[in-house]
Write a protein that holds these residues in place. Structure first.
Motif, PDB file in Angstrom:
ATOM      1  N   THR A 188     108.953  72.409 -31.760  1.00 60.24           N
ATOM      2  CA  THR A 188     107.507  72.225 -31.739  1.00 60.24           C
ATOM      3  C   THR A 188     106.864  73.595 -31.597  1.00 60.24           C
ATOM      4  OG1 THR A 188     105.625  71.157 -30.643  1.00 60.24           O
ATOM      5  CG2 THR A 188     107.479  71.769 -29.240  1.00 60.24           C
ATOM      6  N   GLY A 189     105.984  73.952 -32.510  1.00 56.93           N
ATOM      7  CA  GLY A 189     105.393  75.287 -32.496  1.00 56.93           C
ATOM      8  C   GLY A 189     106.460  76.352 -32.638  1.00 56.93           C
ATOM      9  N   GLN A 190     106.459  77.345 -31.747  1.00 58.12           N
ATOM     10  CA  GLN A 190     107.490  78.390 -31.769  1.00 58.12           C
ATOM     11  C   GLN A 190     108.763  77.952 -31.056  1.00 58.12           C
ATOM     12  OE1 GLN A 190     105.949  82.561 -30.934  1.00 58.12           O
ATOM     13  NE2 GLN A 190     104.214  81.384 -30.150  1.00 58.12           N
ATOM     14  N   THR A 191     108.690  76.839 -30.347  1.00 64.08           N
ATOM     15  CA  THR A 191     109.788  76.422 -29.468  1.00 64.08           C
ATOM     16  C   THR A 191     110.828  75.614 -30.212  1.00 64.08           C
ATOM     17  OG1 THR A 191     108.292  76.370 -27.573  1.00 64.08           O
ATOM     18  CG2 THR A 191     110.348  75.114 -27.387  1.00 64.08           C
ATOM     19  N   ASP A 192     112.087  76.005 -30.049  1.00 66.86           N
ATOM     20  CA  ASP A 192     113.203  75.188 -30.525  1.00 66.86           C
ATOM     21  C   ASP A 192     114.008  74.724 -29.317  1.00 66.86           C
ATOM     22  OD1 ASP A 192     115.831  77.005 -30.194  1.00 66.86           O
ATOM     23  OD2 ASP A 192     114.154  78.286 -30.817  1.00 66.86           O
ATOM     24  N   PHE A 193     114.668  73.592 -29.438  1.00 68.16           N
ATOM     25  CA  PHE A 193     115.413  73.075 -28.296  1.00 68.16           C
ATOM     26  C   PHE A 193     116.586  72.230 -28.764  1.00 68.16           C
ATOM     27  CE2 PHE A 193     111.535  70.650 -29.095  1.00 68.16           C
ATOM     28  CZ  PHE A 193     112.045  69.411 -29.442  1.00 68.16           C
ATOM     29  N   LYS A 194     117.643  72.295 -27.949  1.00 68.37           N
ATOM     30  CA  LYS A 194     118.808  71.436 -28.111  1.00 68.37           C
ATOM     31  C   LYS A 194     119.139  70.874 -26.737  1.00 68.37           C
ATOM     32  CE  LYS A 194     120.838  74.009 -31.981  1.00 68.37           C
ATOM     33  NZ  LYS A 194     122.019  74.795 -32.463  1.00 68.37           N
ATOM     34  N   ALA A 195     119.373  69.571 -26.694  1.00 67.70           N
ATOM     35  CA  ALA A 195     119.580  68.946 -25.390  1.00 67.70           C
ATOM     36  C   ALA A 195     120.671  67.889 -25.462  1.00 67.70           C
ATOM     37  CB  ALA A 195     118.285  68.314 -24.879  1.00 67.70           C
ATOM     38  N   THR A 196     121.371  67.735 -24.354  1.00 73.35           N
ATOM     39  CA  THR A 196     122.306  66.631 -24.142  1.00 73.35           C
ATOM     40  C   THR A 196     122.109  66.146 -22.721  1.00 73.35           C
ATOM     41  OG1 THR A 196     124.054  68.144 -23.413  1.00 73.35           O
ATOM     42  CG2 THR A 196     124.017  67.568 -25.763  1.00 73.35           C
ATOM     43  N   GLY A 197     122.585  64.929 -22.452  1.00 75.43           N
ATOM     44  CA  GLY A 197     122.449  64.441 -21.087  1.00 75.43           C
ATOM     45  C   GLY A 197     122.511  62.936 -21.000  1.00 75.43           C
ATOM     46  N   THR A 198     122.079  62.408 -19.865  1.00 77.61           N
ATOM     47  CA  THR A 198     122.100  60.965 -19.625  1.00 77.61           C
ATOM     48  C   THR A 198     120.778  60.529 -18.992  1.00 77.61           C
ATOM     49  OG1 THR A 198     123.101  61.270 -17.443  1.00 77.61           O
ATOM     50  CG2 THR A 198     124.597  60.887 -19.308  1.00 77.61           C
ATOM     51  N   ILE A 199     120.365  59.313 -19.353  1.00 76.52           N
ATOM     52  CA  ILE A 199     119.212  58.662 -18.739  1.00 76.52           C
ATOM     53  C   ILE A 199     119.739  57.441 -17.997  1.00 76.52           C
ATOM     54  CG2 ILE A 199     116.968  57.572 -19.123  1.00 76.52           C
ATOM     55  CD1 ILE A 199     116.813  59.113 -21.771  1.00 76.52           C
ATOM     56  N   THR A 200     119.451  57.369 -16.706  1.00 77.94           N
ATOM     57  CA  THR A 200     120.063  56.311 -15.896  1.00 77.94           C
ATOM     58  C   THR A 200     119.215  55.049 -15.799  1.00 77.94           C
ATOM     59  OG1 THR A 200     119.110  57.292 -13.897  1.00 77.94           O
ATOM     60  CG2 THR A 200     121.347  57.969 -14.513  1.00 77.94           C
ATOM     61  N   ASN A 201     117.941  55.114 -16.190  1.00 84.00           N
ATOM     62  CA  ASN A 201     117.094  53.921 -16.028  1.00 84.00           C
ATOM     63  C   ASN A 201     116.115  53.761 -17.181  1.00 84.00           C
ATOM     64  OD1 ASN A 201     115.476  56.111 -15.335  1.00 84.00           O
ATOM     65  ND2 ASN A 201     114.191  54.874 -14.009  1.00 84.00           N
ATOM     66  N   LEU A 202     116.600  53.801 -18.405  1.00 78.98           N
ATOM     67  CA  LEU A 202     115.719  53.650 -19.558  1.00 78.98           C
ATOM     68  C   LEU A 202     114.996  52.306 -19.537  1.00 78.98           C
ATOM     69  CD1 LEU A 202     114.651  54.804 -22.210  1.00 78.98           C
ATOM     70  CD2 LEU A 202     116.588  53.740 -23.377  1.00 78.98           C
ATOM     71  N   LEU A 203     115.697  51.227 -19.164  1.00 72.97           N
ATOM     72  CA  LEU A 203     115.058  49.910 -19.119  1.00 72.97           C
ATOM     73  C   LEU A 203     113.974  49.874 -18.039  1.00 72.97           C
ATOM     74  CD1 LEU A 203     118.159  47.581 -19.570  1.00 72.97           C
ATOM     75  CD2 LEU A 203     116.420  48.143 -21.255  1.00 72.97           C
ATOM     76  N   GLY A 204     114.216  50.530 -16.904  1.00 73.83           N
ATOM     77  CA  GLY A 204     113.200  50.595 -15.860  1.00 73.83           C
ATOM     78  C   GLY A 204     111.967  51.340 -16.326  1.00 73.83           C
ATOM     79  N   PHE A 205     112.162  52.378 -17.151  1.00 73.14           N
ATOM     80  CA  PHE A 205     111.039  53.130 -17.708  1.00 73.14           C
ATOM     81  C   PHE A 205     110.261  52.286 -18.720  1.00 73.14           C
ATOM     82  CE2 PHE A 205     109.678  55.869 -21.320  1.00 73.14           C
ATOM     83  CZ  PHE A 205     108.607  56.489 -20.691  1.00 73.14           C
ATOM     84  N   LEU A 206     110.990  51.547 -19.563  1.00 73.14           N
ATOM     85  CA  LEU A 206     110.345  50.774 -20.612  1.00 73.14           C
ATOM     86  C   LEU A 206     109.640  49.534 -20.086  1.00 73.14           C
ATOM     87  CD1 LEU A 206     113.095  50.972 -23.392  1.00 73.14           C
ATOM     88  CD2 LEU A 206     110.963  52.273 -23.267  1.00 73.14           C
TER      89      LEU A 206
END
Length: 895
Positions: free
Chosen positions: A481-499
């Motif tokens: 986005t804009g000048q920023t580039d990013f690469k990410a990995t990881g885990t989300i422990t409560n996606l259903l709680g967020f949704l």
């Protein structure tokens, strides 16, 4: 006799005329008293209104009663709550109704209510604020038949305009809002059986367990109702309804019994055109559905049947069906085709918790991309249980080519999904995510999302997610986005709680970036209106997302922050509650190493920070040039060249771009100069000081190993005393300055006599005392003004004059070979052994002695001895000071 009779008739006529004139004024006060008494005597609430007046119609058959700003306010347990309020309540009735007692029936012919609000509340314990009727002993002993004849409804017409009805049930989590309601009815309700023609339109919002099912959806109903007052039965005759733009017709009845209500109502769409489906979508999104070309069918039908009481609702079955349908907007290039919908919403027991939804099939196709969904949702109004599956592939750019998406929304990319999930709401609410089962994969490629809320479009080159029972694994996330580039990995422990449960996103991530520019994450905030007539303004501010509760390990090659470029940044961010905790953050900066620990918060209106910074081998010139904070901390910053180590603890407020607000800084600094030079041309302060002392060359000062400390608070910097060394001159410095660059410093120099010029050194040589070789005098330089135009004052003149007088007196005593003890005392005082001052109480040969020392010719004998002595001292001191304060620096070779 006849005349007498006529006179009596005339008197009676005049009395009647006076009664006609006075009656309205009498009744206006009587109306308020009658209505208030009747209401307040029978309810556990208080009726009030601002004004009441009466308008008589023709020969008194009817009257209009207008009540303005009416309110009905609850007593305990909802004390102070307004159950009902209105701008106007107008009643049409016969005048004789106003004079009936409380036990007599009152007949009302028409009713108009405008700008009303009815707010019904049921608290968590099941108490209702509308339960306000008082039960008297007489009412308790009266049978329903005996107590039902004190009110007659003889309505011919009624209107309810610009009204809101709110139902808040905190025991079930149900909230219903009917706003902007306009309803009218005409008919003769004085008959046991009649027909009532009604017209209704309103906006309806409905929320259950924090989920909004309707949000200001338009509803209208034109209906002819059959009314049987004897049987308390109300039936649909002719009618037409619209939900958004979906047409429906109703059939059936509602019957009010003593213990419950009996419902038997069916409904259906009058046609099967697929436009019925588009009509369900809010008008701002469905646009002009009349011009949409459709094929296939869409039908909605259902029935509510059963008893309504405290434990039951009617059983119902609602069917939604569409087969092989399609639609195409005329101004868009693509069509949505092969639309299949097969859904049931049912309750077969009359128990609220047994309501369920069965989405047997929901699928559609754009070009060659197809998407499918099926789901079963049980216990819809209890502990909702969901079992769902979604699969398919979709080119997201085709969505805006086939459907009129909101303005400014720009989607593109390829989405592939195959996900199955099963969960219940109780497990989500209690964060028992082990009870949920979600599996499958979701991939996104070349995804692009643009919105007016974003400064730059978000582009996701690739993103791959794997769903596991306990967590969501982010296998890859590569974007820009804009000048920023990013690469990410990881885990989300409560996606259903967020949704589903409005919880924060919890997880652990690793983020890598070649370039990360904080300016790309500036967001527009709406500022408060200064006056009601002004349009709100916006302001860009970097905000930490409120929904994040995550730990992020960061590695970035370049981080652009304000005008700084931090290189090879590593560290950990813990984000929670709009606050970022920075742990062991380090980067390369100004050819040195920067370490950061602390916190940044954007939760309040003004962002704040609390930091501990470590700086190792920083290039002083570059860092002080780039950092405004350093410029205000050190007035001589621009003149320093070399490297330093420093630790800084500071806290304060941040500007919208995350740079410190210098006026609100608090903290302290410890600094050690490793190696440096001074370039006085870049520092007006040093240049001014250098010009005041001819024997001092500041550019030759060696600052290596210098350690100093300063503290700052409320815009003022205090420097703790520190010492410098220039050749064999000791310099002690202390003082303070303000962030608006006002100076208040003092430098004390211990200047050896050898730097005070040849004349002083000749005097010392004549005295021929080895103890005078280390003779120094203190010179104080006071520094004021500001950074760009400092002013420097010294006491050098008085110090040299005093030293000269002392040296002259010592030498005089020695040359006269008298007063040896006196010379010794003077010498000791000059060296600091004993207080001693030169006085004018010497003999008149002092001038001759001084003159011979300096090579002066003998003065005219006409001069007095005192005058000769004073002139000699003045000449000597003037000669010395002339050399010290001259424009050219003296080349001192004395070691």
């Amino acid at each position: 006799m006849k005349k007498r009779a006529l006179k009596i008739v005339g008197i009676i006529f005049l009395m009647l005329l006076g009664l006609v004139i006075a009656l309205p004024f009498f009744l206006e006060g009587k109306i308020a008293e009658i209505i208030k008494n009747k209401v307040n005597q029978n309810v556990n609430a208080t009726l009030d209104f601002e004004d009441a007046n009466l308008s008589l119609i023709k020969s008194f058959p009817n009257a209009y009663v207008d009540l303005h700003n009416t309110s009905l306010v609850n007593k305990a347990p909802f004390i102070g709550d307004t159950l009902f309020s209105s701008g106007t309540v107008a009643l049409k009735m016969s005048i004789k109704e106003l004079f009936k007692s409380a036990d007599e029936p009152i007949a009302i012919k028409s009713l108009i209510v405008d700008n009303a609000k009815l707010h019904i509340k049921v608290d968590a314990d099941g108490n209702a604020n509308y339960d306000i009727a008082k039960e008297t002993e007489a009412e308790a002993q009266t049978t329903p038949e005996e107590g039902s004849n004190n009110f007659t409804l003889a309505l011919e017409a009624y209107e309810i305009t610009n009204t809101a009805i709110i139902y808040d049930d905190f025991s079930s989590g149900m909230h219903l809002v009917i706003s902007e309601m306009n309803h009218s009815g005409t008919g003769d309700l004085s008959l046991e059986q009649s027909e009532l023609q009604t017209k209704t339109d309103a906006l309806v919002s409905f929320e259950l367990d924090s989920t909004k099912y309707l949000n200001k959806n338009k509803v209208s109903l034109d209906a002819l109702l059959g009314i049987d007052l004897k049987a308390n039965k109300y039936s649909f005759l002719e009618n037409k309804a619209l939900v958004n733009q979906l047409p429906l017709v109703f059939d059936g009845f509602v019957k009010v019994n003593e213990e419950n209500q009996e419902v038997d109502i069916s409904f259906k769409t009058p046609s099967s055109d697929f436009k019925n489906f588009l009509a369900l979508i809010p008008e701002e999104y469905s646009k002009n559905i009349e011009s949409v070309k459709t094929t296939g069918n869409f039908e909605v039908n259902g029935q509510f049947k059963g008893i309504v009481d405290e434990e039951h609702i009617p059983t119902f079955a609602i069917n939604i069906n569409s087969e092989n349908a399609s639609f195409k907007y005329p101004d868009l290039p693509k069509a949505v085709k092969n639309v299949f919908i097969d859904t049931q919403i049912n309750n077969e027991t009359g128990i609220t918790e047994d309501t369920y939804v069965n989405i047997k099939k929901l699928s559609f196709q754009i070009d060659e991309d197809r998407f499918n969904v099926n789901a079963k949702i049980k216990d819809l109004l209890g502990n909702t249980k969901v079992n769902a599956h979604a699969d398919g592939k979709m080119n997201l750019a085709n969505i805006s080519k086939a459907y009129p998406v909101p303005s400014g929304l720009d989607l593109s990319g390829l989405l592939t999904a195959d996900v199955t999930t099963a969960f219940d709401m109780a497990s989500l609410e209690n964060k028992k995510y082990a009870n949920t089962k979600t599996s499958g994969k979701m991939d996104v490629k070349e995804f692009k999302y643009n919105s007016e809320e974003l400064k730059n479009p978000v582009i996701i080159n690739t993103a791959a997610v794997t769903f596991n029972p306990e967590a969501v694994s982010l296998n890859s996330f590569d974007g820009k986005t804009g000048q920023t580039d990013f690469k990410a990995t990881g885990t989300i422990t409560n996606l259903l709680g967020f949704l589903f449960n409005e919880e924060n996103v919890e997880g652990n991530f690793k983020l890598q970036s070649d370039t990360f520019a904080l300016n790309d994450f500036m967001v527009d905030e709406v500022l408060a209106e200064e006056t009601p007539t002004e349009n709100p303004t916006t302001n860009e501010r970097i905000k930490i997302p409120s929904f994040l509760d995550a730990t992020i390990d960061v590695t970035a090659t370049n981080v652009l922050y304000d005008n700084l470029n931090l290189k090879n940044l590593t560290g950990r961010l813990k984000i929670k509650d709009e606050t970022a905790l920075l742990q062991n953050l380090s980067s390369d900066l100004f050819d040195g190493k920067l370490s950061v620990n602390g916190s940044v918060s954007t939760k309040s209106e003004i962002s704040t920070f609390d930091m501990a910074l470590g700086m190792e081998s920083f290039k002083i010139g570059e860092s002080f040039k780039a950092l405004d904070m350093f410029k205000v901390l050190a007035p001589v910053a621009n003149a320093l060249q070399g490297k330093l180590n420093s630790t800084i603890k500071l806290s304060g407020n941040l500007e919208d771009d995350m740079t410190p607000n210098l006026g609100a800084l608090t903290g302290n600094v410890l600094a050690e100069v490793l190696s440096t030079n001074l370039d006085t041309k870049n520092a007006p302060l040093l240049k001014a000081l250098d010009g005041k002392l001819s024997f001092l060359d500041l550019e030759a000062i060696d600052l290596k190993g210098l350690k100093t400390a300063l503290s700052f608070d409320n815009g003022k910097v205090k420097v703790k005393p520190f010492a410098l060394k220039y050749k064999d001159i000791a310099i002690n410095v202390d003082g303070s300055h303000t962030f608006d660059r006002q100076l208040q410093y003092k430098a004390t120099l211990d200047v050896p006599a050898k730097y005070l010029g040849a004349e002083v050194n000749n005097l010392i040589a004549k005295i021929d005392d080895s103890s005078l070789k280390d003779l120094t005098i203190p010179v104080i330089a006071n520094i004021g003004g500001n950074y760009t135009s400092p002013n420097v004052t010294t006491d050098l003149t008085s110090g040299v004059s005093k030293l000269t007088q002392q040296l002259v007196e010592i030498q005089k005593q020695k040359l006269l070979n008298q007063g040896k003890d006196k010379a010794k005392d003077l010498l000791g005082g000059l060296l600091g052994n004993k207080d001693s001052t030169a006085t004018d109480a010497t003999n008149t040969s002092a001038a001759d002695v001084l003159g011979s020392l300096l090579g002066n010719k003998k003065k005219d004998s006409t001069q007095t001895d005192s005058t000769k002595k004073k002139d000699a001292v003045k000449d000597a001191a003037g000669s010395i000071l002339g050399g010290l304060l001259g424009k050219k620096k003296q080349k001192d070779t004395v070691n």
